[in-house]
Design an enzyme around this catalytic site. Structure first.
Site, PDB file in Angstrom:
ATOM      1  N   ARG A 282      19.703 129.836  16.280  1.00  0.00           N
ATOM      2  CA  ARG A 282      19.822 128.485  15.731  1.00  0.00           C
ATOM      3  C   ARG A 282      18.820 128.200  14.608  1.00  0.00           C
ATOM      4  O   ARG A 282      19.167 127.623  13.581  1.00  0.00           O
ATOM      5  CB  ARG A 282      19.595 127.512  16.888  1.00  0.00           C
ATOM      6  CG  ARG A 282      20.044 126.136  16.643  1.00  0.00           C
ATOM      7  CD  ARG A 282      19.842 125.296  17.899  1.00  0.00           C
ATOM      8  NE  ARG A 282      21.078 125.132  18.640  1.00  0.00           N
ATOM      9  CZ  ARG A 282      21.223 124.336  19.696  1.00  0.00           C
ATOM     10  NH1 ARG A 282      20.193 123.656  20.143  1.00  0.00           N
ATOM     11  NH2 ARG A 282      22.371 124.220  20.302  1.00  0.00           N
ATOM     12  N   HIS A 341      17.051 117.927  16.549  1.00  0.00           N
ATOM     13  CA  HIS A 341      17.938 117.904  17.700  1.00  0.00           C
ATOM     14  C   HIS A 341      17.165 117.850  19.014  1.00  0.00           C
ATOM     15  O   HIS A 341      17.562 117.171  19.943  1.00  0.00           O
ATOM     16  CB  HIS A 341      18.795 119.174  17.647  1.00  0.00           C
ATOM     17  CG  HIS A 341      19.900 119.210  18.637  1.00  0.00           C
ATOM     18  ND1 HIS A 341      20.838 118.206  18.742  1.00  0.00           N
ATOM     19  CD2 HIS A 341      20.237 120.128  19.583  1.00  0.00           C
ATOM     20  CE1 HIS A 341      21.700 118.513  19.703  1.00  0.00           C
ATOM     21  NE2 HIS A 341      21.339 119.665  20.233  1.00  0.00           N
ATOM     22  N   LEU A 382      18.972 119.932  29.740  1.00  0.00           N
ATOM     23  CA  LEU A 382      19.486 119.106  30.832  1.00  0.00           C
ATOM     24  C   LEU A 382      19.026 119.695  32.160  1.00  0.00           C
ATOM     25  O   LEU A 382      18.689 118.982  33.105  1.00  0.00           O
ATOM     26  CB  LEU A 382      21.016 119.031  30.782  1.00  0.00           C
ATOM     27  CG  LEU A 382      21.621 118.314  29.568  1.00  0.00           C
ATOM     28  CD1 LEU A 382      23.140 118.392  29.603  1.00  0.00           C
ATOM     29  CD2 LEU A 382      21.194 116.849  29.509  1.00  0.00           C
TER      30      LEU A 382
HETATM   31  C1  LIG Z   1      24.096 115.343  20.453  1.00  0.00           C
HETATM   32  C2  LIG Z   1      23.297 116.086  21.490  1.00  0.00           C
HETATM   33  C3  LIG Z   1      23.870 117.102  22.229  1.00  0.00           C
HETATM   34  C4  LIG Z   1      23.134 117.793  23.198  1.00  0.00           C
HETATM   35  N1  LIG Z   1      23.745 118.748  23.973  1.00  0.00           N
HETATM   36  C5  LIG Z   1      23.045 119.334  24.977  1.00  0.00           C
HETATM   37  C6  LIG Z   1      23.676 120.220  25.901  1.00  0.00           C
HETATM   38  O1  LIG Z   1      24.887 120.463  25.814  1.00  0.00           O
HETATM   39  N2  LIG Z   1      22.927 120.775  26.884  1.00  0.00           N
HETATM   40  C7  LIG Z   1      21.594 120.518  27.027  1.00  0.00           C
HETATM   41  O2  LIG Z   1      20.958 121.049  27.953  1.00  0.00           O
HETATM   42  N3  LIG Z   1      20.979 119.662  26.184  1.00  0.00           N
HETATM   43  C8  LIG Z   1      21.658 119.058  25.183  1.00  0.00           C
HETATM   44  N4  LIG Z   1      21.028 118.180  24.354  1.00  0.00           N
HETATM   45  C9  LIG Z   1      19.639 117.818  24.647  1.00  0.00           C
HETATM   46  C10 LIG Z   1      19.615 116.909  25.881  1.00  0.00           C
HETATM   47  O3  LIG Z   1      20.701 116.013  25.800  1.00  0.00           O
HETATM   48  C11 LIG Z   1      18.327 116.118  25.992  1.00  0.00           C
HETATM   49  O4  LIG Z   1      17.219 116.954  25.872  1.00  0.00           O
HETATM   50  C12 LIG Z   1      18.254 115.428  27.350  1.00  0.00           C
HETATM   51  O5  LIG Z   1      19.428 114.674  27.555  1.00  0.00           O
HETATM   52  C13 LIG Z   1      17.057 114.534  27.460  1.00  0.00           C
HETATM   53  O6  LIG Z   1      17.183 113.760  28.631  1.00  0.00           O
HETATM   54  P1  LIG Z   1      16.097 112.666  28.929  1.00  0.00           P
HETATM   55  O7  LIG Z   1      16.484 111.989  30.191  1.00  0.00           O
HETATM   56  O8  LIG Z   1      14.761 113.279  28.845  1.00  0.00           O
HETATM   57  O9  LIG Z   1      16.182 111.655  27.683  1.00  0.00           O
HETATM   58  P2  LIG Z   1      17.380 110.712  27.197  1.00  0.00           P
HETATM   59  O10 LIG Z   1      18.659 111.092  27.798  1.00  0.00           O
HETATM   60  O11 LIG Z   1      17.309 110.653  25.717  1.00  0.00           O
HETATM   61  O12 LIG Z   1      16.980 109.301  27.791  1.00  0.00           O
HETATM   62  C14 LIG Z   1      15.828 108.614  27.339  1.00  0.00           C
HETATM   63  C15 LIG Z   1      15.861 107.191  27.889  1.00  0.00           C
HETATM   64  O13 LIG Z   1      14.621 106.547  27.620  1.00  0.00           O
HETATM   65  C16 LIG Z   1      14.845 105.267  27.041  1.00  0.00           C
HETATM   66  N5  LIG Z   1      13.644 104.981  26.261  1.00  0.00           N
HETATM   67  C17 LIG Z   1      13.114 105.666  25.223  1.00  0.00           C
HETATM   68  N6  LIG Z   1      11.920 105.154  24.869  1.00  0.00           N
HETATM   69  C18 LIG Z   1      11.681 104.118  25.724  1.00  0.00           C
HETATM   70  C19 LIG Z   1      10.603 103.212  25.894  1.00  0.00           C
HETATM   71  N7  LIG Z   1       9.504 103.286  25.143  1.00  0.00           N
HETATM   72  N8  LIG Z   1      10.711 102.261  26.852  1.00  0.00           N
HETATM   73  C20 LIG Z   1      11.809 102.182  27.647  1.00  0.00           C
HETATM   74  N9  LIG Z   1      12.848 103.052  27.561  1.00  0.00           N
HETATM   75  C21 LIG Z   1      12.772 104.001  26.609  1.00  0.00           C
HETATM   76  C22 LIG Z   1      16.147 105.420  26.277  1.00  0.00           C
HETATM   77  O14 LIG Z   1      16.774 104.181  26.049  1.00  0.00           O
HETATM   78  C23 LIG Z   1      16.924 106.308  27.279  1.00  0.00           C
HETATM   79  O15 LIG Z   1      17.431 105.495  28.315  1.00  0.00           O
HETATM   80  C24 LIG Z   1      21.763 117.480  23.385  1.00  0.00           C
HETATM   81  C25 LIG Z   1      21.172 116.470  22.635  1.00  0.00           C
HETATM   82  C26 LIG Z   1      21.925 115.764  21.698  1.00  0.00           C
HETATM   83  C27 LIG Z   1      21.264 114.670  20.912  1.00  0.00           C
END
Ligand SMILES: Cc1cc2nc3c(=O)[nH]c(=O)nc-3n(C[C@H](O)[C@H](O)[C@H](O)COP(=O)(O)OP(=O)(O)OC[C@H]3O[C@@H](n4cnc5c(N)ncnc54)[C@H](O)[C@@H]3O)c2cc1C
Length: 527
Positions: A282, A341, A382
């Site tokens: 990538r 990303h 994930l």
């Molecule tokens: C388009 C796309 C496709 C992807 N595809 C894949 C995939 O197929 N497989 C894979 O493993 N990974 C994939 N990834 C990466 C993966 O989706 C993320 O790394 C993962 O979902 C992160 O999960 P998380 O719960 O840490 O954060 P998120 O799912 O981003 O959730 C963060 C949360 O925190 C909240 N938030 C942020 N800052 C604050 C704050 N200061 N106060 C209160 N709330 C806050 C947001 O509103 C949200 O609810 C992809 C990412 C993207 C963008």
């Protein structure tokens, strides 16, 4: 929510993406509050995941092989024990998701269907309805959360500061999202789990939602937390450039199906850059696309021959994004650019998700576990989110915390966002701390960001500048190219630098202070 100091539950999770919701469910029936900047299901990268989750559940696959692939991609910086334990726990966490109602695709014999992705040596990506994994997973978890009485959800509030005393968490300062005039609310908490996602929105072109602007990392850093590997930012090579922010993603699977990368003259530019051409790792493809755009030749993903009329059927999400932007991908090449990303770095945590601050845990993309090293293997994020969310819940569960009183509700000054300030910061990060970096540009960025993180009156912008400063400083300090970090002035990997970065905001400020004679820049500036 009242505007006065508020006592909620003693455990508060900040973030309503996969890491936050999974942790809340795992803690049930222990009462817990989830704070989310956006309504659940929105503003979270998790809901946008297209590929799925890596787990060695396919026939003949093993956690050892999954770990070996993770280590190979991470360019010498993956913590091998972390990678192995992650891979070993994957099947159990997938079972959890099935119990929460996630409808993973199955093969004809009813076994979990597993797909192959780049740099995985086996078919091991569990997925839902082709490219709908994120939406289906988050949809199922939201339903489970809504029907779990012990979980209190507060939507539309952003955590803008962590409150600490003697390196221990006492609470959080919250404010209504996108409302600078709103009075902040201080809440008491004995245990805070940061699950705020990534930093993509610090850059001009990103696939991440705008809530992914590094605020969680910033509030931890401003309280003194150690940050791991911040310089390692993964750029996806094929974001679709149809004038949307965030940029929609054209999944890697398209190139797996034979789509090619061409410039405006129709030349396949990756052929000259890597033996695997479009299927190179990538970061190499991202740099190839970047170079073509920088040279003014433009970059496009051409699926007209490989998929043609079958495009819509095989890649409905990508198809819809293109059509909405006026491109018919069955007949036209798709304009693309590299986009931020995923952030490999984050708040440094141990195997239980504990940070260097007592009472503060971090899980998901905001954390840095050592699983990704300098580059992330596709679909491991994930997985990391659910594995660590479960471990954090286990570590917190059963503990009795001393009751904290709600911290004083002092009202910090918050000014409006200066016009164009956010756009300028994002443009600076893309041009100076982007796909290809060099020492002079990084130093320029550091000087600007160091002033911003101490002097701007808007708290959200100040927090963005804090995280941006840490990324830029670590990138300046790493004088080599490795994984997602590419320096044009140090183009080679240097084996003597094969160690992870561990850095505090104080250390980043000290680096910045060496670059500016401005006495206003204080290494010990208050949080
Ligand atoms: C388009 C796309 C496709 C992807 N595809 C894949 C995939 O197929 N497989 C894979 O493993 N990974 C994939 N990834 C990466 C993966 O989706 C993320 O790394 C993962 O979902 C992160 O999960 P998380 O719960 O840490 O954060 P998120 O799912 O981003 O959730 C963060 C949360 O925190 C909240 N938030 C942020 N800052 C604050 C704050 N200061 N106060 C209160 N709330 C806050 C947001 O509103 C949200 O609810 C992809 C990412 C993207 C963008």
């Amino acid at each position: 929510m009242s505007t006065h100091p508020t006592q909620l539950d003693d455990v508060v999770i900040v973030g309503g993406g996969l890491a936050g919701l999974f942790c809340a469910l795992k803690l049930a029936p222990r009462p817990v509050t989830v704070i989310s900047a956006a309504p659940l299901g929105e503003g979270a990268s998790s809901a946008w995941a297209q590929g799925g989750i890596a787990a060695a559940v396919g026939e003949g696959d093993t956690p050892e092989s999954h770990a070996a692939d993770t280590i190979a991609v991470g360019a010498g910086l993956v913590d091998e024990a972390v990678a192995l334990s992650l891979a070993r726990e994957a099947p159990a966490r997938i079972d959890d998701l099935l119990r929460y109602g996630v409808p993973f695709d199955r093969d004809l014999e009813g076994r979990l269907a597993v797909a192959r992705e780049a740099a995985h040596s086996a078919r091991r990506i569990v997925h839902v309805r082709g490219d709908m994994a994120g939406k289906a997973i988050i949809g199922a978890l939201i339903e489970a959360v809504r029907s779990t009485p012990s979980i209190r959800v507060i939507e539309g509030y952003v955590a803008e500061a962590l409150l600490t005393e003697s390196n221990a968490v006492t609470g959080l300062q919250l404010r209504k999202f996108d409302d600078v005039t709103a009075r902040p609310v201080n809440i008491a908490a004995s245990a805070v789990v940061l699950a705020t996602g990534g930093i993509g929105h610090l850059y001009a072109v990103t696939t991440n939602p705008k809530e992914a602007s590094g605020l969680g990392l910033a509030i931890a850093a401003r309280s003194g937390a150690v940050i791991g590997d911040p310089e390692f930012v993964q750029f996806h090579p094929t974001a679709i450039m149809v004038g949307r922010d965030p940029a929609p993603l054209a999944t890697e699977a398209l190139r797996g199906e034979g789509a090619t990368l061409i410039n405006a003259k129709g030349e396949r530019f990756m052929l000259a850059k890597h033996p695997l051409a479009e299927l190179a790792p990538r970061d190499i493809v991202a740099r190839g696309v970047f170079a073509e755009i920088a040279a003014g030749r433009g970059a496009f993903l051409d699926a007209t021959k490989a998929l043609g009329e079958t495009f819509a059927e095989h890649f409905p999400t990508v198809y819809a994004s293109c059509i909405a932007g006026g491109i018919d991908p069955a007949r036209q090449p798709i304009p693309i650019a590299p986009a931020v990303h995923y952030h490999m770095g984050g708040v440094a945590v141990d195997a239980r998700g504990r940070t260097s601050i007592d009472g503060l845990w971090a899980g998901g993309e905001v954390s840095c576990t050592g699983a990704h090293g300098a580059n992330r293997l596709a679909s491991n994020s994930l997985l990391e989110a659910i594995v660590y969310a479960a471990r954090i819940a286990e570590d917190i569960d059963g503990r009795q915390f001393a009751k904290r009183s709600a911290p004083a509700d002092d009202v910090p000054r918050n000014c409006g966002m200066p016009p164009s300030a956010e756009a300028n910061l994002r443009a600076l990060m893309s041009s100076h701390v982007g796909v290809v970096r060099d020492g002079d540009d990084l130093a320029d960025a550091i000087r600007t960001l160091a002033m911003m993180e101490q002097s701007v009156g808007n708290i959200a912008l100040r927090n963005m500048a804090t995280t941006a400063l840490i990324v830029a400083t670590a990138a300046w300090s790493r004088r080599e190219s490795r994984g997602g970090h590419c320096r044009s002035d140090y183009p080679d990997e240097n084996p003597t630098l094969a160690r992870r970065t561990m850095m505090t905001l104080r250390e980043a400020r000290a680096v910045a202070a060496t670059m500016t004679a401005d006495p206003a820049l204080r290494v010990n500036a208050p949080a």
